[in-house]
Design a protein around this motif. Structure first.
Motif, mmCIF file in Angstrom:
data_model
loop_
_atom_site.group_PDB
_atom_site.id
_atom_site.type_symbol
_atom_site.label_atom_id
_atom_site.label_comp_id
_atom_site.label_asym_id
_atom_site.label_seq_id
_atom_site.Cartn_x
_atom_site.Cartn_y
_atom_site.Cartn_z
ATOM 1 N N UNK A 153 33.135 45.017 48.599
ATOM 2 C CA UNK A 153 34.046 44.596 49.671
ATOM 3 C C UNK A 153 35.515 44.569 49.249
ATOM 4 N N UNK A 154 36.062 45.756 49.021
ATOM 5 C CA UNK A 154 37.423 45.878 48.503
ATOM 6 C C UNK A 154 38.452 45.904 49.633
ATOM 7 N N UNK A 155 39.507 45.123 49.480
ATOM 8 C CA UNK A 155 40.696 45.232 50.326
ATOM 9 C C UNK A 155 41.747 46.035 49.567
ATOM 10 N N UNK A 156 42.519 46.845 50.288
ATOM 11 C CA UNK A 156 43.543 47.689 49.677
ATOM 12 C C UNK A 156 44.878 47.398 50.339
ATOM 13 N N UNK A 157 45.911 47.180 49.519
ATOM 14 C CA UNK A 157 47.259 47.015 50.057
ATOM 15 C C UNK A 157 48.216 47.792 49.152
ATOM 16 N N UNK A 176 41.785 44.449 45.698
ATOM 17 C CA UNK A 176 41.146 43.160 45.430
ATOM 18 C C UNK A 176 39.704 43.267 45.903
ATOM 19 N N UNK A 177 38.774 42.955 45.015
ATOM 20 C CA UNK A 177 37.365 43.197 45.302
ATOM 21 C C UNK A 177 36.518 42.070 44.716
ATOM 22 N N UNK A 194 42.737 38.935 50.309
ATOM 23 C CA UNK A 194 43.618 39.909 50.955
ATOM 24 C C UNK A 194 45.062 39.560 50.623
ATOM 25 N N UNK A 195 45.755 40.473 49.944
ATOM 26 C CA UNK A 195 47.150 40.270 49.575
ATOM 27 C C UNK A 195 48.058 40.721 50.723
ATOM 28 N N UNK A 223 54.698 36.690 46.207
ATOM 29 C CA UNK A 223 53.507 37.327 46.749
ATOM 30 C C UNK A 223 52.590 36.248 47.327
ATOM 31 N N UNK A 224 51.885 36.604 48.390
ATOM 32 C CA UNK A 224 50.915 35.689 48.986
ATOM 33 C C UNK A 224 49.569 36.395 49.147
ATOM 34 N N UNK A 225 48.516 35.611 49.104
ATOM 35 C CA UNK A 225 47.168 36.157 49.296
ATOM 36 C C UNK A 225 46.291 35.131 49.989
#
Length: 354
Positions: free
Chosen positions: A143-147, A156-157, A193-194, A203-205
């Motif tokens: 379940x990877x998020x990509x930014x 982020x996974x 999730x960034x 930076x926020x996540x």
């Protein structure tokens, strides 16, 4: 199948599902792909790319349960138990429990596919899969998020092992070489999730620590100066009794910047493990302030492919891209197939603020 859910704002792609397990090659001849799940989404070289979670296991033999994991040498090892074993519990299609120890029925890795039109996807040549490599990834990566930030893609996974579930970070510029930064949120944590830009120099996540007794499965906010060390944690959204998100909530992809605030599409589940999507609106200058939250889901499982599958009654997203007012959202349905749907940002904001 036409969607008829009263509160559903999604416009599903007519060709759903876009990808099925049979559309992707297994990582080896000894493995079978059971599920495609929850892709991260990004733009690269003028194409739409999905970073799929590919869940595999060996062919099952009657009377036995077999599943893969990485051993201490980083090699795939197959464990197998007799179904008649009194110490075995496999009532959940996702989890196996044997003598007090938990395993996953499948081993997941990440695989890229791309598309010229956002609908017809294929596996490009010379773009390697991303496999688990450390003992903290012995049960796979998920379940990877990509930014994209400052010319670098940040992944982020979820890192999974018998030691717990935490959040890993990988960075890349070309999707061929990868810089693994290790675990940035320790167990038990996932759904990270960034944000796609700094806010007031930080930076926020979003992330989701879990507590089985005090607290629960809630969405939290953290800040960082370097993307590796995170602090000033604050809870943004808890579960809500008797509602569609009463058992757990977690973030989707990076929040979307709008004129009304940061719009976050999140998932929520109830005690029956029915997963829907809702929305949060966060203050543009202080994302710890929640302006509004969905009372009703903006998307519910209603199509046949969302109701029935490896783990049915599920819509789950951690990837999208935005064009004007349209959110092109990609999601996993029933923990088995990949689908897409479009949303209007204004329609979602109207549902939150009116």
């Amino acid at each position: 199948m036409k969607n008829t859910t009263v509160f559903d704002l999604a416009r599903r792609e007519e060709r759903n599902p876009l990808l099925r397990p049979s559309d992707i090659r297994p990582s080896s001849t000894s493995m079978k792909i059971e599920c495609l799940l929850n892709p991260g989404v990004f733009k690269f070289e003028n194409k739409v790319w999905l970073l799929l979670r590919v869940a595999e296991r060996p062919e099952q033999v009657e009377g036995r349960v077999s599943f893969p994991l990485y051993n201490k040498n980083g090699e795939i090892e197959i464990l197998s138990f007799e179904k008649s074993d009194p110490n075995l519990d496999f009532t959940d299609s996702r989890i196996i429990k044997h003598k007090g120890r938990y395993y996953l029925t499948t081993l997941s890795h990440l695989r890229v596919v791309c598309s010229d039109d956002g609908k017809n996807f294929y596996e490009p040549e010379n773009y390697p899969p991303i496999f688990g490599t450390s003992k903290l990834e012995a049960y796979g990566i998920e379940d990877c998020r990509v930014v994209e930030l400052e010319g670098t893609y940040h992944l982020t996974y979820t890192m999974v092992s018998h030691l717990g579930v935490g959040v890993g970070l990988i960075q890349t510029k070309d999707w061929k070489s990868f810089d693994r930064k290790g675990m940035i949120f320790p167990p038990h944590n996932k759904d990270c999730a960034i944000f796609g830009e700094k806010i007031n120099g930080k930076y926020y996540a979003l992330h989701r620590p879990s507590s089985p007794q005090l607290g629960g499965n809630y969405i939290w906010l953290a800040e960082s100066a370097d993307l590796l060390h995170w602090g000033n944690h604050q809870c943004l959204a808890a579960t809500r009794q008797t509602m569609w998100d009463s058992a757990r909530v977690g973030s989707g992809a990076a929040p979307i910047k709008t004129e009304k605030g940061w719009l976050e599409i999140y998932h929520g589940a109830n005690e029956d493990n029915r997963y829907c999507l809702g929305a949060l609106l966060l203050d543009i200058n202080d994302p710890s302030m929640v302006i509004a939250r969905s009372v009703n889901p903006i998307m519910e499982p209603s199509a046949d492919y969302e109701l029935t599958g490896f783990f049915g009654n599920v819509v789950f997203t951690n990837g999208h891209f935005v064009e004007g007012d349209t959110i092109h959202l990609y999601y996993g349905a029933s923990d088995e197939v990949i689908c897409s749907a479009d949303f209007s940002i204004q329609e979602i904001l109207h549902s939150l603020l009116n």
